[in-house]
Design a protein around this motif. Structure first.
Motif, PDB file in Angstrom:
ATOM      1  N   ASN A 116      42.566  59.594  38.404  1.00 26.25           N
ATOM      2  CA  ASN A 116      41.751  58.840  39.344  1.00 26.25           C
ATOM      3  C   ASN A 116      41.212  57.598  38.640  1.00 26.25           C
ATOM      4  OD1 ASN A 116      39.998  58.195  41.709  1.00 26.25           O
ATOM      5  ND2 ASN A 116      40.717  60.210  42.372  1.00 26.25           N
ATOM      6  N   ASP A 117      40.195  57.013  39.183  1.00 28.81           N
ATOM      7  CA  ASP A 117      39.685  55.713  38.767  1.00 28.81           C
ATOM      8  C   ASP A 117      38.769  55.856  37.547  1.00 28.81           C
ATOM      9  OD1 ASP A 117      39.113  53.024  38.841  1.00 28.81           O
ATOM     10  OD2 ASP A 117      37.983  53.089  40.716  1.00 28.81           O
TER      11      ASP A 117
ATOM     12  N   GLY B 120      50.489  53.531  39.952  1.00 32.23           N
ATOM     13  CA  GLY B 120      49.912  52.592  40.887  1.00 32.23           C
ATOM     14  C   GLY B 120      48.798  51.801  40.212  1.00 32.23           C
ATOM     15  N   PRO B 121      48.179  50.878  40.962  1.00 28.75           N
ATOM     16  CA  PRO B 121      47.294  49.876  40.348  1.00 28.75           C
ATOM     17  C   PRO B 121      46.084  50.438  39.593  1.00 28.75           C
ATOM     18  CG  PRO B 121      47.208  49.768  42.773  1.00 28.75           C
ATOM     19  CD  PRO B 121      48.359  50.648  42.411  1.00 28.75           C
ATOM     20  N   TRP B 122      45.518  51.557  40.035  1.00 32.79           N
ATOM     21  CA  TRP B 122      44.274  52.030  39.421  1.00 32.79           C
ATOM     22  C   TRP B 122      44.415  53.408  38.798  1.00 32.79           C
ATOM     23  CZ3 TRP B 122      40.679  48.423  38.934  1.00 32.79           C
ATOM     24  CH2 TRP B 122      40.684  47.357  39.839  1.00 32.79           C
ATOM     25  N   GLU B 123      45.611  53.922  38.715  1.00 35.72           N
ATOM     26  CA  GLU B 123      45.770  55.289  38.206  1.00 35.72           C
ATOM     27  C   GLU B 123      45.498  55.367  36.704  1.00 35.72           C
ATOM     28  OE1 GLU B 123      48.746  58.027  40.390  1.00 35.72           O
ATOM     29  OE2 GLU B 123      49.842  56.192  40.016  1.00 35.72           O
TER      30      GLU B 123
END
Lengths: 139, 139, 139
Positions: free
Chosen positions: B53-54, B114-117
């Motif tokens: 997650n972020d 993906g962009p924020w993984e």
């Protein structure tokens, strides 16, 4: 690359139960002859889980309380899903909490586990025959 | 098919914490030389999680509140598991919510994100040495 | 060993929705030509899930109620994450409950499913383009 597939069958007498299936998965790995790779173990039914945790009887009862608190079986009418004639709406929720599958590393021909890891089949709508899939790929 | 295995060791000073381990996993991938495949990252202990997650400090605190709400540490006596002399019954529940493992695609020698993984180690019963397993298979 | 990679794009008009993406994943598998192996399907965004369960409309609404009960969208101020200017703190929690990914066995060129298994994309912060990754390895 080699692959191996086997189905494990269970017929759990209770509605809900938690069964250590590690020896069955180890048998599959032995039969596969695979030494390095990945081993997928998943419930083939959507009201059951495969997960990894401790084989301790108090914990298994704690999990059952926890899941009943989050998604109680009764009243059956609280789930729209049960308007289809089912009574297992809760089981679909419990399975999401505990998960469908585990992926275990295979190293030197063994399930590559930490000290207390054991593979469990979590049944949330039992009293009938259901299956777990073991698929191993590697070399 | 090639495979690579490495253990990452952590000794978290707090009972609970959330550590971004992405750079460690990227190091493993670099050492493996694998360009296309799958990368499994799993907690080897049953009171810890690996999840994606972020990396945002507010979110990490939100997660901790959420997990404490669902499965509070105290009172310790609420968990049958703690009758064995343990005080980590809550940690076994928190780990089930957040998950044991992630499987990440490897594409052109990189973690295919993906962009924020970001890959996190979630510790729920720290203050001792514990391990994460990285197993990569592919070519 | 062969590998195949494809991104599936979704632009869900609602904030939250649950979409059966099984036919898309079957298309990917067909294009891959892989007969035996593993198929990873994961959300590339951290406010969405990929999970396997039943395609029954009542159940999808039950899941949405369940997730709103565990991690409500409002009040937005209850999540520290939303102090960054976001309003999707809840979505990061819902995604952890439902999971990031599934790994499905590939056997004889097909997704090796039980009788009711269907792959779903769970969107918890929609109204914009987001992606799912399909990565298949095998032979």
């Amino acid at each position: 690359m080699r692959s191996y597939r086997e189905e494990l069958w269970f017929d759990i007498p209770r509605r809900r139960d938690y069964i250590n299936i590690t020896p069955h998965v180890e048998d599959c790995l032995g039969k596969s002859g695979i030494r390095e790779g990945l081993c997928l173990v998943n419930a083939m039914h959507i009201t059951a889980s495969v997960y990894i945790n401790d084989d301790e009887s108090g914990l298994l009862q704690d999990y059952d309380d926890f899941l009943e608190r989050l998604a109680p079986h009764e009243p059956i009418s609280q789930y729209r899903h049960n308007q289809t004639g089912e009574d297992n709406g809760d089981a679909h929720h419990k399975r999401q909490i505990m998960g469908r599958e585990v992926v275990v590393a295979v190293t030197e021909g063994r399930l590559d586990f930490g000290p207390w890891e054991q593979i469990f089949y979590g049944e949330f709508d039992g009293q009938r025959k259901k299956r777990v899939l073991v698929k191993i790929i590697g070399e």
